[in-house]
Design a protein around this motif. Structure first.
Motif, PDB file in Angstrom:
ATOM      1  N   ILE A   7       0.880  -1.166   0.000  1.00  0.00           N
ATOM      2  CA  ILE A   7       0.000   0.000   0.000  1.00  0.00           C
ATOM      3  C   ILE A   7       0.911   1.207   0.000  1.00  0.00           C
ATOM      4  O   ILE A   7       1.680   1.414   0.936  1.00  0.00           O
ATOM      5  CB  ILE A   7      -0.925   0.019   1.230  1.00  0.00           C
ATOM      6  N   GLY A   8       0.815   2.002  -1.048  1.00  0.00           N
ATOM      7  CA  GLY A   8       1.762   3.103  -1.177  1.00  0.00           C
ATOM      8  C   GLY A   8       3.169   2.564  -1.263  1.00  0.00           C
ATOM      9  O   GLY A   8       3.468   1.632  -2.004  1.00  0.00           O
ATOM     10  N   ARG A   9       4.055   3.107  -0.462  1.00  0.00           N
ATOM     11  CA  ARG A   9       5.451   2.669  -0.485  1.00  0.00           C
ATOM     12  C   ARG A   9       5.714   1.557   0.532  1.00  0.00           C
ATOM     13  O   ARG A   9       6.850   1.143   0.733  1.00  0.00           O
ATOM     14  CB  ARG A   9       6.372   3.851  -0.200  1.00  0.00           C
ATOM     15  N   TYR A  10       4.648   1.053   1.181  1.00  0.00           N
ATOM     16  CA  TYR A  10       4.809   0.117   2.283  1.00  0.00           C
ATOM     17  C   TYR A  10       4.522  -1.312   1.833  1.00  0.00           C
ATOM     18  O   TYR A  10       3.452  -1.606   1.283  1.00  0.00           O
ATOM     19  CB  TYR A  10       3.895   0.519   3.446  1.00  0.00           C
ATOM     20  N   SER A  11       5.463  -2.183   2.083  1.00  0.00           N
ATOM     21  CA  SER A  11       5.333  -3.593   1.740  1.00  0.00           C
ATOM     22  C   SER A  11       4.583  -4.314   2.858  1.00  0.00           C
ATOM     23  O   SER A  11       5.005  -4.286   4.020  1.00  0.00           O
ATOM     24  CB  SER A  11       6.726  -4.210   1.550  1.00  0.00           C
ATOM     25  N   LEU A  12       3.476  -4.969   2.508  1.00  0.00           N
ATOM     26  CA  LEU A  12       2.642  -5.612   3.516  1.00  0.00           C
ATOM     27  C   LEU A  12       3.205  -6.976   3.907  1.00  0.00           C
ATOM     28  O   LEU A  12       3.614  -7.754   3.062  1.00  0.00           O
ATOM     29  CB  LEU A  12       1.213  -5.778   3.007  1.00  0.00           C
ATOM     30  N   VAL A  13       3.195  -7.250   5.205  1.00  0.00           N
ATOM     31  CA  VAL A  13       3.696  -8.517   5.738  1.00  0.00           C
ATOM     32  C   VAL A  13       2.541  -9.446   6.071  1.00  0.00           C
ATOM     33  O   VAL A  13       2.459 -10.571   5.592  1.00  0.00           O
ATOM     34  CB  VAL A  13       4.560  -8.277   6.998  1.00  0.00           C
ATOM     35  N   ARG A  14       1.608  -8.986   6.893  1.00  0.00           N
ATOM     36  CA  ARG A  14       0.438  -9.787   7.249  1.00  0.00           C
ATOM     37  C   ARG A  14      -0.626  -8.884   7.845  1.00  0.00           C
ATOM     38  O   ARG A  14      -0.330  -7.808   8.364  1.00  0.00           O
ATOM     39  CB  ARG A  14       0.787 -10.890   8.248  1.00  0.00           C
ATOM     40  N   ARG A  15      -1.847  -9.364   7.761  1.00  0.00           N
ATOM     41  CA  ARG A  15      -2.956  -8.620   8.354  1.00  0.00           C
ATOM     42  C   ARG A  15      -2.984  -8.891   9.852  1.00  0.00           C
ATOM     43  O   ARG A  15      -2.915 -10.035  10.292  1.00  0.00           O
ATOM     44  CB  ARG A  15      -4.281  -9.057   7.727  1.00  0.00           C
ATOM     45  N   VAL A  16      -3.106  -7.838  10.653  1.00  0.00           N
ATOM     46  CA  VAL A  16      -3.114  -8.001  12.105  1.00  0.00           C
ATOM     47  C   VAL A  16      -4.472  -7.666  12.717  1.00  0.00           C
ATOM     48  O   VAL A  16      -4.683  -7.888  13.894  1.00  0.00           O
ATOM     49  CB  VAL A  16      -2.021  -7.141  12.775  1.00  0.00           C
TER      50      VAL A  16
END
Length: 474
Positions: A7-16
């Motif tokens: 999302i944007g410049r942020y790499s997603l790891v996992r949903r919390v």
């Protein structure tokens, strides 16, 4: 579970965390090589301007404060599909609500946590912001080299002190909200002080101060809660009277400010002596319990739910707001008030499924295959009559969201809202029916499962509230 890679410049790891209004992801800021939390508005609320406004207002309030004890907002942006998001300090230590659920905390630990949360509130107040929803679920912990640090989060009900100096919309979480806030009176810092006292009471005893779960019951409170020593034998008398003074229904009888309360709490813990001018708990008259609308166990189960009450038509100070209570469901971020004009909702559970419904939805049907749960006014009419009020929850296997569905008989087909499902974790269909309105939502879950929730009710706010309350717990 499918998830967008970034999302944007942020790499997603996992949903919390996820709920009906927002989803929170653990993400990595690759430019700073740091873990962050990304909170993004759910796709089915993208066109709701009021929800968007509340979402962005929380970010603005949080940005006003630079404090170790308030969750920080590091960035605000808009995803490719137009949904707003905010980047928050990642709290890896869970919530105070989770710790209380495991049992009362050590006395020294409670004193430490309350002092840290109190510092966060002081920083908010110094920037002209009143929190208005201080509760255990909004106290997060972040691991530091020296241990963990308590931080305040979720300013979805936050207001500037300039705004709350006028009569404002009543709201808060029943187990922790100050009576004057429920009455819609002009507020000051003592409203947050009361809530902090209620959080301290819960952390010391494992129970919220009063067995109340509605705003109307809060308005009937006229004495401090029972001594904490009745719930926990090792509570020092000095700490008991300090906390109970913070919970005086009459704000003029409370501690005059946060500094006074926090200093008295530290001194009571250090010296074991009752602060000058206070009466030992053993000599205080036993308070009359307020007319509780639920038993204590039910109150604890609902203690972290924020509510917003309908504003009185006549702005008379202290007048009872009769009969209208609205629920703001906070699960990974809940925004917007939803009027439940009928009675207080109840939670219905079956296996891993749960949902909160109006009390007159009194019939239930369960099926172990899937599993599935139907709660309705008349379960036998559910299949044949789309006007039958109720909610259906079902679990199926899958890794993708549907783009079309088969509507109930007599209802017009609907398309997803929005139709672009790429990278989304849920989709909502809304049907226009001959005798009722229906909302149906599909959510992707961990373990390649899909939760389907269908709500039938003529009241759109109640449909939204029931829909947002539906949960599947692995």
């Amino acid at each position: 579970m499918d998830q967008p890679p970034r999302i944007g410049r942020y790499s997603l790891v996992r949903r919390v965390g996820a709920g009906g209004f927002a989803t929170v992801w653990l993400a990595r800021d690759e430019q700073l090589d740091a873990e962050v939390a990304v909170k993004i508005l759910s796709d089915n609320w993208i066109e709701d301007e009021d929800v968007r406004r509340r979402f962005l207002a929380e970010g603005r309030f949080l940005r006003k404060v630079d404090s170790l004890y308030v969750v920080g907002v590091h960035d605000i942006g808009e995803a490719e599909d137009g949904r707003p998001f905010m980047v928050l300090t990642y709290a890896d230590g869970g919530t105070l609500a989770e710790r209380i659920k495991a049992g009362p905390l050590e006395i020294a630990e409670v004193v430490r946590v309350i002092n840290q949360v109190g510092r966060g509130l002081k920083h908010l107040h110094s920037r002209g912001v009143l929190h208005r929803d201080v509760k255990p679920a909004n106290v997060l912990f972040r691991t530091d080299p020296a241990g963990d640090r308590a931080m305040l989060s979720d300013l979805g009900l936050g207001k500037s002190l300039a705004e709350v100096s006028r009569i404002t919309m009543p709201g808060g979480t029943p187990a922790y909200v100050a009576p004057e806030q429920v009455r819609g009176e002009r507020l000051d810092h003592r409203a947050d002080l009361y809530s902090l006292g209620a959080v301290a009471y819960a952390a010391f005893t494992g129970q919220a101060p009063y067995g109340v779960a509605s705003l109307s019951a809060v308005m009937q409170i006229d004495t401090p809660p029972p001594s904490m020593a009745t719930l926990r034998e090792d509570i020092p008398d000095a700490i008991d009277v300090v906390v109970r003074r913070a919970l005086e229904p009459d704000r003029d009888k409370r501690w005059p400010d946060l500094d006074s309360f926090l200093t008295a709490l530290r001194d009571a813990h250090t010296t074991g002596e009752v602060p000058p001018g206070l009466v030992p708990a053993a000599e205080m008259p036993t308070p009359t319990a307020p007319p509780a609308d639920v038993d204590q166990a039910t109150a604890l189960a609902t203690a972290n739910r924020s509510t917003v009450a309908t504003k009185p038509k006549r702005s008379v100070r202290g007048r009872v707001i009769a009969g209208l209570v609205a629920v703001v469901l906070a699960a990974a971020g809940a925004y917007g008030g939803y009027e439940l004009v009928l009675t207080r909702p109840v939670k219905v559970e079956y296996q891993n499924l749960s949902v909160e419904v109006p009390r007159d939805w009194s019939q239930k049907s369960e099926n172990a295959d899937g599993p599935s749960l139907l709660v309705s006014k008349n379960t036998s009419e559910w299949q044949n009559n789309n006007a039958t009020e109720g909610v259906f929850l079902g679990i199926s296997n899958g890794t993708t969201l549907p783009r079309t569905t088969t509507p109930p008989a007599g209802c017009q087909p609907a398309t997803p809202d929005p139709p672009n499902l790429e990278g989304q974790s849920l989709v909502t269909f809304r049907y226009s029916c001959s005798e009722a309105s229906v909302d149906e939502q599909f959510r992707l879950l961990d373990g390649n499962k899909v939760l389907r929730v269908q709500v039938r009710d003529d009241n759109p706010e109640r449909r939204a509230a029931v829909l947002a309350s539906a949960e599947y717990t692995p």
